[in-house]
Design a protein around this motif. Structure first.
Motif, mmCIF file in Angstrom:
data_model
loop_
_atom_site.group_PDB
_atom_site.id
_atom_site.type_symbol
_atom_site.label_atom_id
_atom_site.label_comp_id
_atom_site.label_asym_id
_atom_site.label_seq_id
_atom_site.Cartn_x
_atom_site.Cartn_y
_atom_site.Cartn_z
ATOM 1 N N LYS A 1 1.709 -2.168 -4.208
ATOM 2 C CA LYS A 1 0.561 -2.187 -5.127
ATOM 3 C C LYS A 1 -0.392 -1.027 -4.846
ATOM 4 N N ASN B 1 4.474 -5.942 -0.447
ATOM 5 C CA ASN B 1 3.725 -6.141 -1.686
ATOM 6 C C ASN B 1 2.429 -5.330 -1.687
ATOM 7 N N GLN B 2 1.716 -5.354 -0.565
ATOM 8 C CA GLN B 2 0.462 -4.604 -0.479
ATOM 9 C C GLN B 2 0.692 -3.100 -0.586
ATOM 10 N N LEU C 1 -2.605 1.057 5.140
ATOM 11 C CA LEU C 1 -1.435 0.170 5.117
ATOM 12 C C LEU C 1 -0.233 0.811 5.793
ATOM 13 N N ASP D 1 4.750 -9.721 2.469
ATOM 14 C CA ASP D 1 3.355 -9.512 2.075
ATOM 15 C C ASP D 1 2.949 -8.052 2.248
ATOM 16 N N ASP E 1 4.115 -8.649 -7.601
ATOM 17 C CA ASP E 1 3.622 -9.981 -7.224
ATOM 18 C C ASP E 1 4.686 -11.048 -7.453
#
Length: 445
Positions: A157, A153-154, A231, A150, A437
């Motif tokens: 993106k 992915n964050q 992040l 996860d 995703d």
């Protein structure tokens, strides 16, 4: 004159010193790539650190469970002051009245020390708990893997979002420069009397309208940078740049065709499967409530009874030892049956949850594949549109220079070029986001 020269020299040296000091204090700028951003996030992000601590906690719990099979040693001590001891009456054969016997001496004290060693010989609940903690540890590891996927992915993106913001900002700056250049040309032609005042006003309006978009684009870049910093786990004052753009990923865009969507590595489904396994083992552990337990207990006591004073050196001490084989057989406890029923209901709930989750994930994966396919098909059209828009702007500029075109044609061609460039960038961005995703849904790290 000499005083003035000295003053100027001193001021110049002071300015140079301040500039050098500021340059030394300036924070160095990091060069960030996608792999570097992911690496920083996995090493410094608090979410991953919490997940690692959770695994450590489960490992400690696993050790704690099997340690219940080791012998336990207890040392107890007690001092009792007998203010008034109990008595009992007993009928003697040669006496008509029952005789009273004191079970000690009033006002005396008793000292006692006991050492007990207990060894579990058969403890089915502990054996099942050991298997349970092993599955619990596996679940914690899978949750950590899910958090990692996860987070990747964050970060991915956010990185693509920053690229889109930077590329869009460059397009908007080019649009402003083009509008400014057009205005300068039209203004020069107006001063020569070659075009009307309306053309000048239209060109100036076009230039002024382009500037707010540049400011908004700059703010978008700063916001995207801040999101990526959060992040990656770095502070807002750290400077970094990404020497990358969306056009570099054009060659990666292809039509995505999957004969079958493989969700075997999806972390959510794996966690549900591990939770189901955990409930099965919990059920087995609950059933051990109906099984007997066997333990061996050794007891050694050292005591002094009914001492009339507190002089320890004058006490009379005696010791005793015993070995006990303890067998405990459960007969009936209503809560055991209720716990088994609750466990069965939880298993049924989890089975339904898995079916629904798998359906939703399949739909999401197919949606991402469709988006990637649409972006791949749209990219070539966008690329051609950009080339045509650039050629159209060039033609409209030449037509306007020779007096055969209007300011409206020039403005429309400029707006068309800006929109097609932005659309081109958005198409690549949409493909990369859908691909990221899809990787998350498929459980690809």
């Amino acid at each position: 004159m000499k005083i003035r020269m000295r003053f100027m020299t001193t001021a110049a040296l002071l300015t140079a010193f301040i500039s050098t000091a500021n340059a030394q204090e300036e924070t160095p700028t990091m060069q960030i790539t996608l792999d570097k951003a992911i690496e920083l996030a996995l090493s410094d992000n608090p979410t991953m650190k919490v997940a690692e601590k959770e695994i450590e906690l489960k490992e400690v719990s696993k050790s704690e469970t099997w340690q219940n099979l080791l012998p336990s040693v207890t040392l107890d001590g007690a001092i009792v002051y007998n203010a008034k001891v109990a008595s009992m009456k007993m009928k003697m054969p040669d006496s008509p009245e029952p005789a009273e016997f004191k079970m000690g001496t009033d006002g005396s004290n008793t000292w006692n020390a006991a050492l007990q060693v207990a060894i579990p010989l058969y403890a089915p609940g502990v054996y099942k708990a050991m298997s349970l903690t092993e599955s619990d540890l596996q679940l914690a590891v899978e949750k950590s893997r899910g958090s990692k996927i996860d987070l990747i992915n964050q970060v991915t993106k956010a990185y693509y979002q920053l690229m889109l913001a930077q590329d869009s900002y460059e397009v908007l700056k080019e649009n402003f420069k083009l509008a400014e250049a057009n205005f300068n040309i039209v203004n020069a032609m107006y001063e020569q009397g070659r075009v009307s005042e309306y053309d000048k006003i239209s060109a100036e309006v076009q230039k002024n309208n382009a500037w707010p978009s540049v400011v908004s684009g700059k703010n978008g870049v700063e916001l995207a940078q801040l999101q990526l910093k959060v992040l990656m786990g770095i502070t807002a004052d750290v400077k970094f740049v990404i020497d990358d753009n969306l056009k570099n990923y054009e060659s990666e865009i292809v039509n995505t065709l999957l004969e079958e969507i493989d969700l075997s590595n999806n972390s959510s489904l794996k966690q549900i499967d591990l939770q189901s396994e955990l409930l099965n083992k919990q059920r087995k552990m609950l059933k051990t409530s109906f099984e007997p337990t066997l333990a061996l207990v050794g007891n050694y006591q050292y005591q002094s009874i009914s001492n009339p004073n507190w002089r320890i050196g004058q006490f009379n001490w005696s010791d005793a030892a015993s070995i006990t084989l303890s067998l405990s057989i459960p007969i009936y406890k209503a809560a055991n049956f209720t716990s088994l029923k609750s466990n069965k209901i939880q298993q049924a709930q989890l089975a339904e949850t898995r079916i629904n989750t798998e359906r939703m994930l399949s739909m999401q994966a197919q949606s991402y594949i469709d988006n990637m396919t649409a972006s791949a098909e749209q990219l070539q059209s966008n690329k051609t549109a950009v080339e045509l828009a650039e050629k159209g702007l060039e033609i409209s500029q030449k037509r306007y220079d020779v007096g055969r075109g209007t300011i409206l044609d020039l403005t429309n061609s400029q707006v068309s070029l800006t929109n097609t460039r932005l659309s081109y960038n958005n198409t690549i961005y949409d493909y990369l986001i859908a691909k990221s995703d899809l990787s998350k849904v498929l459980g690809i790290e």
